[in-house]
Design an enzyme around this catalytic site. Sequence first.
Site, short mmCIF file in Angstrom:
data_model
loop_
_atom_site.label_atom_id
_atom_site.label_comp_id
_atom_site.label_asym_id
_atom_site.label_seq_id
_atom_site.Cartn_x
_atom_site.Cartn_y
_atom_site.Cartn_z
N SER A 98 35.82 37.81 46.30
CA SER A 98 36.07 38.67 45.14
C SER A 98 37.50 39.10 44.94
O SER A 98 37.80 39.72 43.91
CB SER A 98 35.19 39.92 45.21
OG SER A 98 33.89 39.60 44.82
N SER A 119 34.14 39.64 42.11
CA SER A 119 33.75 40.87 41.46
C SER A 119 34.93 41.77 41.09
O SER A 119 34.76 42.70 40.29
CB SER A 119 32.81 41.66 42.38
OG SER A 119 33.47 42.03 43.57
N LYS A 127 40.21 49.22 42.45
CA LYS A 127 38.85 48.78 42.12
C LYS A 127 37.90 49.96 42.31
O LYS A 127 38.04 50.71 43.29
CB LYS A 127 38.47 47.62 43.04
CG LYS A 127 37.10 47.01 42.76
CD LYS A 127 36.82 45.84 43.71
CE LYS A 127 35.52 45.14 43.42
NZ LYS A 127 35.25 44.02 44.36
#
Length: 487
Positions: free
Chosen positions: A177, A153, A78
Site C-alpha cells: 500500500s 490503500s 494517511k
Amino acid sequence: MSDPLPTLAACRKLLDERHISARELTQQALDRIAAVDDSIGAYLTVVEEHALAAAAAADERLAAGERGPLLGIPMALKDVLITQGIRTTAGSKMLSSYIPPFEGTVAERLQAAGAVLLGKLNCDEFAMGSSNENSAFKPVHNPWDLQRVPGGSSGGSAAAVAAAEAVFTLGSDTGGSIRQPASFCGVVGLKPTYGRVSRFGLIAFASSLDQVGPFTRTCEDAAYVLEVIAGHDSRDSTSARQPVPTYRAALANHDLHGLRIGIPQEFFVPGLQPEVGKAIEGAIGQLEQLGAKLYDVSLPHAPYALPAYYIIAPAEASANLARFDGVKYGYRATEGDALWDVYAATRGEGFGPEVKRRIMLGTYALSAGYYDAYYLQAQKVRTLIRQDFDRAFREVDLLVAPTSPTTAFRLGEKVDDPLAMYFSDVCTIPLNLAGLPGLVVPCALAHGLPVGIQLMGASWSEGELLRVGHAFEQATQGIGLPSLTVP
Ligand code: GLN
C-alpha cells in the site's frame, strides 16, 4: 491555480536561508489544497488553524537559529495514523467521528521535529484495497489522469505528493500500500524493514505485516523523512533497537560499480503489461550503465505469496478488528436491546463490504478444523519465501522488479472483481511476508502514466536502497510532476 509545492530538499534550503517562512510555505500548501483537492480527493480532513499555528512555532525555532531536516515542512498523514485531537477515520464509517485522545508515535516525532501537519489523507477502509475505492468517504483521483485510480490503500498519500498538495506524506504498507500507489502516481514510496518505524498509533490491519513509510518526490526527500520517523519506541514491542543511520549521508556516493543486482524472474508475472515490462527493462538497463552488474535470480516460492497473504492478512485483520463493537469507541448502531444485537448491528452498518469479506475470510481460516489446513500452511509458505530472499541476498546486494503488473487502471474497472484487484499487489506482497524493505522510484511514463521500479533489499538496507534510487534519479532526471489542469 496556486503554485505546486517544491521538493523537501528545496523547501529546506528556502526555509534555512529565510527566503520563505514556514507560515508562507504552509499558506501555499493550504492554497494548493483549496485549489486542487476538490478534483483529487486526497484529503479527508484539513486542519488549517492547527497548521498555521504549528508553522508559526516552526518560524520561531528557525529564527532562533535551530535547524533540522523537517523543521517547518508542511506534510500530511494517511488517516490510519492516530493524531491526538484530530479526527482519525481509517477511511471507515466505523471511525467517522473518532477523535483520538492520544498521539501516535510518528505524528509525535514529526511534530516534535517541527513538521507542520496539514491534515489527514484518504485511504481504503482500514487500509484494505488497491485502488482507494474502498474509502467510506470518497474516491481519490490520480493526478496524472483524473479518470484513473491512484492505487491503494494509501491512495490519498500518493496523490497528495503527486499533486504537490503536501511536501511529503506518510502511508502504511501491509501488502504493497505504499509501493503500488507510489508507482501509479509517479512518486517515491518507501516501505521500511519490519520494525524500523514504530506502529504505536497505527490503526492495525495485519500486525505481522504492517509498516509505516514515506511518500516523497525524490529519494533524497525520503531520506530526510525516514531519519526522523525511524527508531526504537518503547510503546511498540515490535520496533527494533537497530541504530538509525543518517540516511542523507549515504546518498553522496553515486557510483554503482561493483553493485550486484538480482532480477527475480518470478516477478515478471503473466499479466504484466508489455509497456510496464519495457519500462522496467529500460530502468534495469540504466542501472547497468551506471556500473551495476546484473544477475538472474530465482525466488521459487514467490508465486505462492499472494494466496498465503490472503490467508494471513485477513486472519490477523479478523482479530484486530474485533475491537470495533460499538462499545469502546467509534460508531454505534442504535437498534438492538441485547448486547449481541448491538455488536451485530454496529459491525453490519459500520464496516464496508471489503472489510466484511476480510473478516469472514480470516475468521474461517482461523476456525477449528481449518486452522491447520489454511493458516498453518500459509505460515509455512511464509517461511519458505523468507528463505528464498535470504538465499538471494547471499548472492546479490539488491533485487529489482516491477512494482505492479499494470499502470493505474480506471476508476470502477476492478471494483466488482476482488481477485483482479488483489492481483495488483502480486509483486509487492512477497517483501511484506519476508519483513524486508522496498523502495519504489518513478522510472518512466507509459502512455502518459507513471511506472515505478521496485528495489528490494535485505533487512536494514534502507540507506543502500535510497543511495541506488538517488543515483538512478540523478542519471535519469525523473518523470516530473503531472501537468494538473483542474476546473
Ligand atoms: N492491497 C492489499 C490489500 O488489500 C495491501 C493493502 C496494504 O498494504 N495495506 O490487502
